[in-house]
Design a protein around this motif. Structure first.
Motif, short mmCIF file in Angstrom:
data_model
loop_
_atom_site.label_atom_id
_atom_site.label_comp_id
_atom_site.label_asym_id
_atom_site.label_seq_id
_atom_site.Cartn_x
_atom_site.Cartn_y
_atom_site.Cartn_z
N LEU A 1 0.86 -1.17 0.05
CA LEU A 1 -0.04 0.06 -0.05
C LEU A 1 0.97 1.26 -0.01
O LEU A 1 0.14 2.40 -0.28
N ILE A 2 2.20 1.21 0.45
CA ILE A 2 2.88 2.35 0.39
C ILE A 2 3.28 2.78 -1.26
O ILE A 2 3.81 3.93 -1.25
N LEU A 3 2.98 2.00 -2.06
CA LEU A 3 3.48 2.36 -3.58
C LEU A 3 2.32 3.24 -4.19
O LEU A 3 1.15 3.06 -3.69
N SER A 4 2.96 4.11 -4.92
CA SER A 4 1.88 4.96 -5.73
C SER A 4 1.12 4.23 -6.74
O SER A 4 1.52 3.16 -7.24
N PRO A 5 0.20 4.96 -7.32
CA PRO A 5 -0.55 4.06 -8.71
C PRO A 5 0.27 3.89 -9.78
O PRO A 5 0.15 2.86 -10.34
N ASN A 6 1.34 4.78 -10.05
CA ASN A 6 2.29 4.48 -11.13
C ASN A 6 3.14 3.36 -11.06
O ASN A 6 3.36 2.60 -11.52
N LEU A 7 3.71 3.16 -9.71
CA LEU A 7 4.48 2.17 -9.44
C LEU A 7 3.69 0.74 -9.11
O LEU A 7 4.14 -0.38 -9.75
N VAL A 8 2.57 0.82 -9.02
CA VAL A 8 1.45 -0.23 -8.86
C VAL A 8 1.28 -0.85 -10.15
O VAL A 8 1.33 -1.97 -10.45
N GLU A 9 1.16 0.06 -11.22
CA GLU A 9 0.86 -0.21 -12.73
C GLU A 9 2.14 -0.77 -13.27
O GLU A 9 2.04 -1.89 -13.78
N MET A 10 3.40 -0.44 -12.94
CA MET A 10 4.65 -0.88 -13.39
C MET A 10 4.76 -2.60 -12.58
O MET A 10 5.04 -3.43 -13.15
N LEU A 11 4.26 -2.45 -11.31
CA LEU A 11 4.17 -3.92 -10.71
C LEU A 11 3.20 -4.70 -11.41
O LEU A 11 3.63 -6.19 -11.77
N GLU B 1 -7.04 12.98 -5.76
CA GLU B 1 -6.34 11.72 -5.69
C GLU B 1 -7.19 10.50 -5.96
O GLU B 1 -6.57 9.37 -6.53
N LYS B 2 -8.11 10.57 -5.42
CA LYS B 2 -9.34 9.38 -5.30
C LYS B 2 -9.56 9.31 -7.06
O LYS B 2 -9.58 8.02 -7.34
N ARG B 3 -9.58 10.37 -7.66
CA ARG B 3 -9.88 10.16 -9.10
C ARG B 3 -8.71 9.46 -9.83
O ARG B 3 -8.97 8.56 -10.71
N LYS B 4 -7.71 9.76 -9.41
CA LYS B 4 -6.40 9.13 -10.36
C LYS B 4 -6.29 7.72 -9.81
O LYS B 4 -5.98 6.77 -10.76
N ILE B 5 -6.53 7.47 -8.55
CA ILE B 5 -6.44 6.03 -7.91
C ILE B 5 -7.43 5.16 -8.91
O ILE B 5 -7.13 3.91 -9.32
#
Length: 481
Positions: free
Chosen positions: A137-147, A180-184
């Motif tokens: 959960l510490i990861l940002s949406p961009n990093l989660v996408e890469m993951l 932030e909610k919208r981006k998530i």
């Protein structure tokens, strides 16, 4: 950096500073060897070769540092190596039981040998496949996408990935701002869209849909979400579809949204749809139409679009559809005759039961042409049924005569006929059963003839009454003749 410069090129490199050192070395262009010592970038690359020996906590800390530095400098080299190592370790969870712990930087959160008590405790508190959800959960949406991209490339189970994304979406929204909610939400939808849709929970998709309605997400993400929901429409319930209409619209439920679901259901999986799936969606649509029919603001074109969205083969009976139409015409009593006829075009009168046809013939809310058409269709069905019954009666009489002749013949031939036509049953008992069945069929024929005569009388009365009240109509005399 100072230690490296004033200590003969020697400095401590660890998971806690490797990302910072790498970014600083790139900025200082420290890629040349001096006085026979290795340059800093080369030392960092050698240190990264030991990344598989880092603890789970150390790996997460390095990832967090890379994430914080991404907006400022390019740390993609170390970031990709950390992600590859993380995905590789998660892939091993299917073969080994991890003992996750991030309470201390020095504690190993990824150990393969644990005592029996801790292993049993792990199984009761965490799923072997989902224990890492909280840590990431510490990861940002961009990093989660890469993951997620790395996990998909490594053939991870798409169900596990989708459950993590729903968990991430739900957990991150608590403390996020509106932007932030919208981006998530947009990032989670885009990632779910890349997975196998059959592995994505439709209930969770409806949860995201309800959240997204107040966030004004972009049109592309909205279309993706609706396509995923529409592809699993046969699993939805009536409560799922009762979505309130957008702000500013005066009708009660968002009918346009359901029509888009239907379009996605029929177009995206048209080559894979089975008859069972079509019938489930048809039953769901009948219930939905009965729910939205009392809405006085619902336009006839929208109601008709719901009724005609599915092929006729999707419904075995049109009785529930008729009741929904009856309710709609009762609420919208002021509709012109042309609009009513258009709505009635969605009815297949041959799929209406006898009771519903009789009710329709006496229903003043429906156009007179529809009432007559229903009676004509029902009379045709009755004649077809009676014709089939007469044919069955003739065949049964011939069979009974044949059995009687054979039973009066030689006894030796009788046993052979019993084996041939009735298995191990006695010919006499078989004859009695056939006669009893014939008597039952004759009674049924008499009942059907009574119903047919009754319907003919009702149709005649109806036509006469309509002729007297609508003498200007030119179509009814043709039907009467």
């Amino acid at each position: 950096m100072s230690r490296f410069c004033y200590n003969n090129g020697n400095t401590q490199i660890s998971p806690y500073n490797i990302c910072l050192l790498h970014c600083a070395a790139q900025f200082m262009e420290m890629n040349n060897s001096i006085s026979g010592t290795h340059n800093l970038l080369e030392q960092i690359e050698n240190s990264l070769k030991e990344i598989n020996y880092w603890t789970w906590s150390e790996l997460l800390i390095a990832l967090k540092q890379c994430q914080d530095l991404l907006p400022v400098v390019n740390s993609s080299v170390i970031l990709q190596k950390c992600l590859d190592s993380l995905v590789g370790r998660l892939a091993l969870t299917s073969e080994a039981s991890p003992c996750p712990s991030t309470s201390s930087p020095d504690s190993s959160g990824f150990r393969f040998s644990c005592d029996t008590k801790s292993t049993e405790s792990l199984k009761t508190n965490f799923s072997r496949a989902t224990w890492w959800y909280e840590d990431l959960l510490i990861l940002s949406p961009n990093l989660v996408e890469m993951l997620v991209k790395s996990m998909v490339a490594r053939k991870f189970n798409h169900g596990i990935i989708s459950r993590f994304l729903f968990y991430y979406h739900k957990s991150k929204l608590y403390t996020a701002t509106s932007d932030e909610k919208r981006k998530i939400v947009e990032a989670v939808i885009d990632m779910l869209f890349t997975l196998e849709w059959s592995s994505v929970s439709y209930k969770s998709l409806f949860g995201i849909l309800r959240v997204s309605m107040s966030l004004n997400i972009n049109k592309n993400s909205k279309n993706k979400l609706e396509s995923m929901i529409g592809s699993q429409l046969d699993q939805a319930t009536l409560d799922n579809l009762l979505v309130p209409s957008p702000y500013g619209n005066n009708y009660l439920y968002d009918v346009n949204l359901v029509l888009r679901f239907l379009k996605a259901f029929l177009s995206k999986r048209s080559c894979q749809l089975s008859a069972i799936q079509l019938k489930k969606v048809a039953s769901l649509m009948d219930l939905y139409m009965a729910e939205v029919a009392p809405d006085p603001c619902l336009k006839p074109s929208k109601f008709l679009a719901l009724a005609m969205a599915l092929p006729d083969s999707a419904r075995d009976s049109n009785d529930i559809l008729y009741r929904a139409m009856d309710m709609y015409l009762e609420v919208h009593a002021g509709l012109p005759e042309e609009e009513k006829l258009k709505i009635c075009c969605a009815l297949n009168y041959e799929k209406l039961s006898t009771e519903v046809c009789i009710h329709l013939s006496q229903n003043t809310k429906f156009p007179s042409k529809s009432a007559v058409q229903a009676l004509v269709s029902q009379q045709y069905n009755l004649k077809s049924l009676l014709h089939g019954t007469d044919n069955f009666k003739l065949d049964t009489d011939l069979s009974c005569t044949s059995i009687d002749v054979r039973s009066n013949g030689k006894k030796d031939e009788c046993s052979e006929q019993v084996v041939l036509y009735a298995g191990k049953l006695d010919a006499v008992s078989d004859n009695e059963k056939l006669r009893a069945h014939l008597q039952g069929m004759q009674c049924r024929v008499m009942e059907l003839e009574k119903v047919c005569r009754k319907m003919q009388m009702q149709m005649t009365k109806l036509i006469k009454s309509r002729l007297s009240s609508h003498s200007h109509s030119r179509s009814l005399p043709k039907l009467c003749s």
